[in-house]
Design a protein around this motif. Sequence first.
Motif, short mmCIF file in Angstrom:
data_model
loop_
_atom_site.label_atom_id
_atom_site.label_comp_id
_atom_site.label_asym_id
_atom_site.label_seq_id
_atom_site.Cartn_x
_atom_site.Cartn_y
_atom_site.Cartn_z
N PRO A 1 -117.62 -5.50 -63.36
CA PRO A 1 -116.62 -5.51 -62.28
C PRO A 1 -115.41 -6.34 -62.68
O PRO A 1 -115.48 -7.16 -63.60
CB PRO A 1 -117.38 -6.15 -61.11
N ALA A 2 -114.30 -6.12 -61.99
CA ALA A 2 -113.08 -6.88 -62.23
C ALA A 2 -112.40 -7.11 -60.88
O ALA A 2 -111.51 -6.36 -60.49
CB ALA A 2 -112.14 -6.13 -63.19
N PRO A 3 -112.85 -8.12 -60.11
CA PRO A 3 -112.28 -8.35 -58.79
C PRO A 3 -110.77 -8.58 -58.87
O PRO A 3 -110.28 -9.19 -59.82
CB PRO A 3 -113.01 -9.61 -58.31
N PRO A 4 -110.02 -8.07 -57.89
CA PRO A 4 -108.57 -8.19 -57.95
C PRO A 4 -108.10 -9.62 -57.81
O PRO A 4 -108.67 -10.42 -57.07
CB PRO A 4 -108.09 -7.34 -56.77
N ARG A 5 -107.04 -9.97 -58.53
CA ARG A 5 -106.46 -11.31 -58.48
C ARG A 5 -105.66 -11.49 -57.19
O ARG A 5 -105.37 -10.51 -56.48
CB ARG A 5 -105.57 -11.52 -59.69
N PRO A 6 -105.27 -12.73 -56.88
CA PRO A 6 -104.56 -12.98 -55.63
C PRO A 6 -103.31 -12.14 -55.43
O PRO A 6 -103.02 -11.71 -54.31
CB PRO A 6 -104.23 -14.47 -55.72
N ALA A 7 -102.56 -11.87 -56.50
CA ALA A 7 -101.32 -11.09 -56.34
C ALA A 7 -101.61 -9.69 -55.82
O ALA A 7 -100.84 -9.15 -55.01
CB ALA A 7 -100.57 -11.02 -57.67
N LEU A 8 -102.72 -9.09 -56.25
CA LEU A 8 -103.06 -7.75 -55.77
C LEU A 8 -103.57 -7.79 -54.34
O LEU A 8 -103.32 -6.87 -53.55
CB LEU A 8 -104.09 -7.11 -56.70
N ILE A 9 -104.29 -8.85 -53.99
CA ILE A 9 -104.74 -8.99 -52.60
C ILE A 9 -103.54 -9.21 -51.68
O ILE A 9 -103.47 -8.63 -50.58
CB ILE A 9 -105.75 -10.14 -52.49
N GLU A 10 -102.60 -10.00 -52.12
CA GLU A 10 -101.36 -10.18 -51.34
C GLU A 10 -100.65 -8.84 -51.14
O GLU A 10 -100.15 -8.53 -50.05
CB GLU A 10 -100.43 -11.16 -52.04
N ALA A 11 -100.60 -8.04 -52.21
CA ALA A 11 -99.93 -6.74 -52.12
C ALA A 11 -100.67 -5.82 -51.16
O ALA A 11 -100.04 -5.04 -50.42
CB ALA A 11 -99.84 -6.11 -53.51
N PHE A 12 -102.00 -5.87 -51.16
CA PHE A 12 -102.78 -5.07 -50.22
C PHE A 12 -102.39 -5.39 -48.79
O PHE A 12 -102.27 -4.48 -47.94
CB PHE A 12 -104.27 -5.34 -50.44
N ARG A 13 -102.19 -6.66 -48.48
CA ARG A 13 -101.82 -7.07 -47.12
C ARG A 13 -100.36 -6.70 -46.81
O ARG A 13 -100.04 -6.30 -45.69
CB ARG A 13 -102.01 -8.57 -46.96
N ARG A 14 -99.52 -6.82 -47.78
CA ARG A 14 -98.09 -6.60 -47.54
C ARG A 14 -97.76 -5.12 -47.42
O ARG A 14 -96.86 -4.74 -46.65
CB ARG A 14 -97.27 -7.22 -48.67
N TYR A 15 -98.48 -4.28 -48.17
CA TYR A 15 -98.16 -2.85 -48.20
C TYR A 15 -99.39 -2.05 -47.77
O TYR A 15 -100.15 -1.55 -48.60
CB TYR A 15 -97.70 -2.42 -49.59
N PRO A 16 -99.61 -1.92 -46.45
CA PRO A 16 -100.81 -1.24 -45.95
C PRO A 16 -100.89 0.21 -46.43
O PRO A 16 -99.89 0.93 -46.47
CB PRO A 16 -100.64 -1.30 -44.43
N ARG A 17 -102.08 0.64 -46.78
CA ARG A 17 -102.28 1.97 -47.35
C ARG A 17 -101.78 3.08 -46.43
O ARG A 17 -101.16 4.05 -46.88
CB ARG A 17 -103.77 2.18 -47.66
N HIS A 18 -102.03 2.94 -45.13
CA HIS A 18 -101.71 4.05 -44.23
C HIS A 18 -100.21 4.32 -44.15
O HIS A 18 -99.81 5.45 -43.85
CB HIS A 18 -102.29 3.80 -42.83
N LEU A 19 -99.38 3.32 -44.44
CA LEU A 19 -97.94 3.52 -44.37
C LEU A 19 -97.42 4.37 -45.53
O LEU A 19 -96.28 4.83 -45.48
CB LEU A 19 -97.22 2.18 -44.35
N PHE A 20 -98.24 4.59 -46.53
CA PHE A 20 -97.83 5.39 -47.69
C PHE A 20 -98.48 6.78 -47.68
O PHE A 20 -98.32 7.53 -48.64
CB PHE A 20 -98.20 4.67 -48.98
N LEU A 21 -99.20 7.11 -46.60
CA LEU A 21 -99.93 8.36 -46.57
C LEU A 21 -99.20 9.42 -45.75
O LEU A 21 -98.77 9.16 -44.62
CB LEU A 21 -101.32 8.16 -45.96
#
Length: 411
Positions: A28-48
Amino acid sequence: MTTDPHLEALQDRLLRRIEAYMPVRGRPAPPRPALIEAFRRYPRHLFLPRYRPADQPDGPALAPGDAAFLDHAYDDGPLCYVDDHGASLPASCSEPGFIFHLAELLDVRPGHRVLEVGCGTGWLLALLAHAAAPDGEALGVEIDPGLQALAARNLATAGVANAIAVTGDGLAAAGRKTFDRIIMTASAWQLPATVLTLLADDGIAVLPIQNKGLSQEIHVLRKDGSTLVSRLTRLCRFVPLTGRDGADADVLMPRLDADPDITRLPMTGLPDVLDFGQAEPERMMPPALAFTGWLSKLDPRFRAWRLGAGDARPSLFGDPQVHGFGLVDAAAGSAALWRAGYVTAYGDAGARDALFAHLARWTAHGSPTGYAFGLGITSAGAASPVSHPSHRERRGPLDFWWWLRPPAERF
């Protein structure tokens, strides 16, 4: 950050699954803080846009505002885009856990220039741009003008200032600048020679590679001089590239009845059993797929076929009534075909004997999947990029070099 408790709960659930993601093979390769921050900042549903869950190909298309739109948007599963008439598009939003795993392996750092080929509607591009901020930038290439327009709009709406999406055909649309990181989110049969110059020295590329037949792997490669050499491999299933670096079904899996190298030969003897230790044909398909991953790299005589008159329906491991594989030696007048648990020899028996010899070696090595193989990419005619034995496969302007990694190096 959302103030909707239901949406926040869906996002939290998905993030927990992303952080706990385990690949089918490998660490496994758990995501680093920058990717977790990006997940919160750019919600998936807004890009669908409109979509269907990949496991519901005959279900209704969901659009923003529909009751089930958010719930499925935050499942850890792939979503297939559909047009305004409900027809499926040749593009998807991949499984978030796997995409974050690949984003972590890509190792984007602040200041990097990042290229994504097949950026779809822009969600991954936004995540990578955030990881490259504040001084880095991300370029997305999308062959479908409608999806590219959505990506450009989504990036602007989300306020992603250091990313742009352009319409173009794969790596050829990237221009002449070099990139520190390159990721493709559609599988390629071949690559343009520019892949060797687009990637900066010591840069990393994450490339899904399509083999003949159904097998695919995604390779994490590092630029080493004028070559690319894989650091690790993951199993995958991506939609294929649709431009110049893709390949149509007649290249990857021609129809058996249209292949003159086998249809002109008479059957030799009775079929031999090859059932991979399974009683039911459907259960034979996973090990059969792994075996084709071996054959496609190590024997240029390998071919896979569509057996019937119709097109194969979507299937992860293949359909025993629709998919077959084997070896063809046209010069020797010899062919062997596996289908649904049996190997049929045609003409000279040499191809059949070679197939069973491969089976013995594959079994002796522990029946490895494509995950166990390393890949090196060089210009055509160049020497192997590794010192240990490797097998050359010519693909367009490049040579692909394959080798079986020792078990200790499969991580």
